[in-house]
Design a protein around this motif. Structure first.
Motif, PDB file in Angstrom:
ATOM      1  N   LYS A   3      11.719  21.300  28.143  1.00 11.01           N
ATOM      2  CA  LYS A   3      12.155  21.406  29.539  1.00 11.01           C
ATOM      3  C   LYS A   3      11.133  20.880  30.538  1.00 11.01           C
ATOM      4  CE  LYS A   3      15.211  25.365  28.745  1.00 11.01           C
ATOM      5  NZ  LYS A   3      15.438  26.814  29.000  1.00 11.01           N
ATOM      6  N   VAL A   4       9.850  20.894  30.169  1.00  4.68           N
ATOM      7  CA  VAL A   4       8.818  20.455  31.117  1.00  4.68           C
ATOM      8  C   VAL A   4       8.166  19.139  30.691  1.00  4.68           C
ATOM      9  CG1 VAL A   4       8.335  22.793  31.924  1.00  4.68           C
ATOM     10  CG2 VAL A   4       7.050  21.864  29.988  1.00  4.68           C
ATOM     11  N   TYR A  40       9.869  20.445  40.044  1.00  4.75           N
ATOM     12  CA  TYR A  40      10.188  19.095  39.575  1.00  4.75           C
ATOM     13  C   TYR A  40      11.187  19.134  38.428  1.00  4.75           C
ATOM     14  CZ  TYR A  40       9.529  14.268  38.032  1.00  4.75           C
ATOM     15  OH  TYR A  40       9.743  12.958  37.672  1.00  4.75           O
ATOM     16  N   HIS A  41      11.053  20.137  37.567  1.00  4.33           N
ATOM     17  CA  HIS A  41      11.951  20.245  36.414  1.00  4.33           C
ATOM     18  C   HIS A  41      13.117  21.204  36.675  1.00  4.33           C
ATOM     19  CE1 HIS A  41       9.603  17.799  33.656  1.00  4.33           C
ATOM     20  NE2 HIS A  41       8.519  18.409  34.081  1.00  4.33           N
TER      21      HIS A  41
END
Length: 417
Positions: free
Chosen positions: A20-21, A72-73
């Protein structure tokens, strides 16, 4: 300058969170620009691999950079924070040195991470987000990694089955690049092992599998060709290295087939690795001249020996890293004094120019040069000593002794003089 690093890796976060990141390579430059514009970071570099996402930055507000990562994510900060490690100043330096040296990797001592770090730095340079602090950090990081690998055996011994297989093959043949390699099977173990051998750029790669379609899928990634298991008697003599791992309950390579292959090869040596359980290669094959057969147990002993040697090398590597962290922190503390030194020199230069202009005007008026120079020297002496003298006069009793010692040290003024 405020060095700060944070991130998550295979030690702190499951794959689902690491995914996810992660930052795709093609969007890294955009992400770096966004980071500097949306947070209080003056410099930044992002390292993103399958095992880690880390951000190294020069910032006075670490929480703003952490918040940027989550935003951002499109993730809530409280969903990301439990998996993060936060590394200020010397902890960040030590971490960077350890990562580059392979001490923080899933496979101890692996060298791939160093190349990934260099890619991250190159991307940050191209994006214009690398300044004096991070540039110096990473250049020293690469230097430390080189020293660790040169002075220790951290990467010299095989610690995986696939790496051990390649290392053993190199004992038989001067170069794997001069060999033809045959993989029997197309499962996970063969896939991993094939990647290691393919990195050595052998003359050819062949995948033999029960179903041609699956064999072709693996062969296409390796720039090789695929054949059926039924074709083994014909293709076996053409290969120098054979790696096999199938789910067969009976041996695929019998003594007779290998014996005929060796004869067809005019007794040129053949290196065989049997990673299958039950075994794909009859045990009697190991008795043949010119055949070097290794089983999964043979490789396991090589791997265990390599791990033990690397663990010994860790102690040496940590010693090197500790000393280099101290050197970098000394440089960093010296850099923090640069603005003060610059201001001090600027002030002294203003005083010098002012007194020089005054002296020149007096000379133009016809004053005695000797008297002008005497006045100039007195004026400069008085102005340069004014600030420390005032500091001594104004110091209160608790701090007077410390101020006196400090000024004496700076100016080299002691009672015995």
């Amino acid at each position: 300058m405020h060095l700060f690093a944070f991130g998550l890796n295979h030690h702190t976060a499951p794959l689902a969170m690491r995914e996810k990141v992660a930052f795709p390579a093609e969007t890294m430059g955009t992400a770096l620009h966004d980071l500097l514009s949306c947070s209080k970071a003056a410099e930044a570099a992002i390292v993103s691999t399958c095992n880690r996402t880390e951000i190294y930055c020069n910032t006075q507000d670490p929480s703003a950079v952490i918040e940027w990562l989550a935003t951002y994510h499109q993730l809530p900060v409280n969903k990301v924070e439990p998996f993060l490690y936060r590394l200020p100043e010397d902890q960040a330096v030590r971490h960077a040195f350890r990562v580059a040296s392979g001490l923080d990797s899933m496979v101890l001592g692996e060298a791939q991470i160093l190349g990934q770090l260099k890619d991250a730095v190159r991307t940050a340079e191209q994006a214009g987000t690398l300044g004096t602090l991070l540039n110096n950090l990473f250049q020293r990081t690469f230097s430390v990694a080189k020293e660790v690998r040169t002075r220790t055996e951290i990467g010299a011994n095989s610690v995986s089955m696939s790496a051990a297989a390649v290392r053993l093959a190199e004992r038989i043949f001067p170069s794997v690049a001069d060999t033809r390699v045959l993989f029997i099977g197309a499962g996970e173990m063969i896939d991993l092992c094939a990647t290691y051998f393919a990195a050595q750029h052998p003359k050819s790669i062949t995948v033999a599998n029960r179903t041609l379609e699956r064999g072709q899928a693996l062969a296409s990634r390796l720039n090789g060709q695929a054949v059926l298991l039924a074709d083994l008697p014909q293709v076996l003599p053409q290969h120098d290295i054979v790696v096999t791992s199938t789910a067969s309950q009976l041996p695929i390579l019998g003594k007779g087939m290998v014996e005929r292959a060796i004869k067809a090869r005019r007794h040129r040596p053949m290196f065989m690795v049997d990673l299958a359980v039950p075994r794909d290669v009859e045990a009697e094959v190991g008795d043949l001249d010119d055949v070097y057969l290794y089983t999964v147990d043979d490789l396991a002993s090589v791997v265990q020996e390599g791990r033990e040697r690397r663990q010994t090398a860790v102690v040496e590597a940590e010693t090197i890293i500790d000393s280099k962290v101290g050197e970098f922190m000394h440089w960093l503390s010296a850099r923090e004094a640069v603005p003060v030194i610059r201001n001090l020199r600027d002030k002294a230069e203003r005083l010098r120019r002012h007194e020089l202009e005054r002296a020149l005007k007096l000379l133009e008026k016809g004053e005695s040069p000797a008297q002008v120079l005497e006045a100039l020297s007195h004026a400069l002496t008085n102005k340069f000593t004014h600030a420390p003298t005032q500091a001594l006069h104004n110091a209160q009793p608790p701090e007077r002794e410390q101020t006196l010692a400090l000024i004496s040290r700076i100016y080299g003024a002691h009672d015995n003089e």
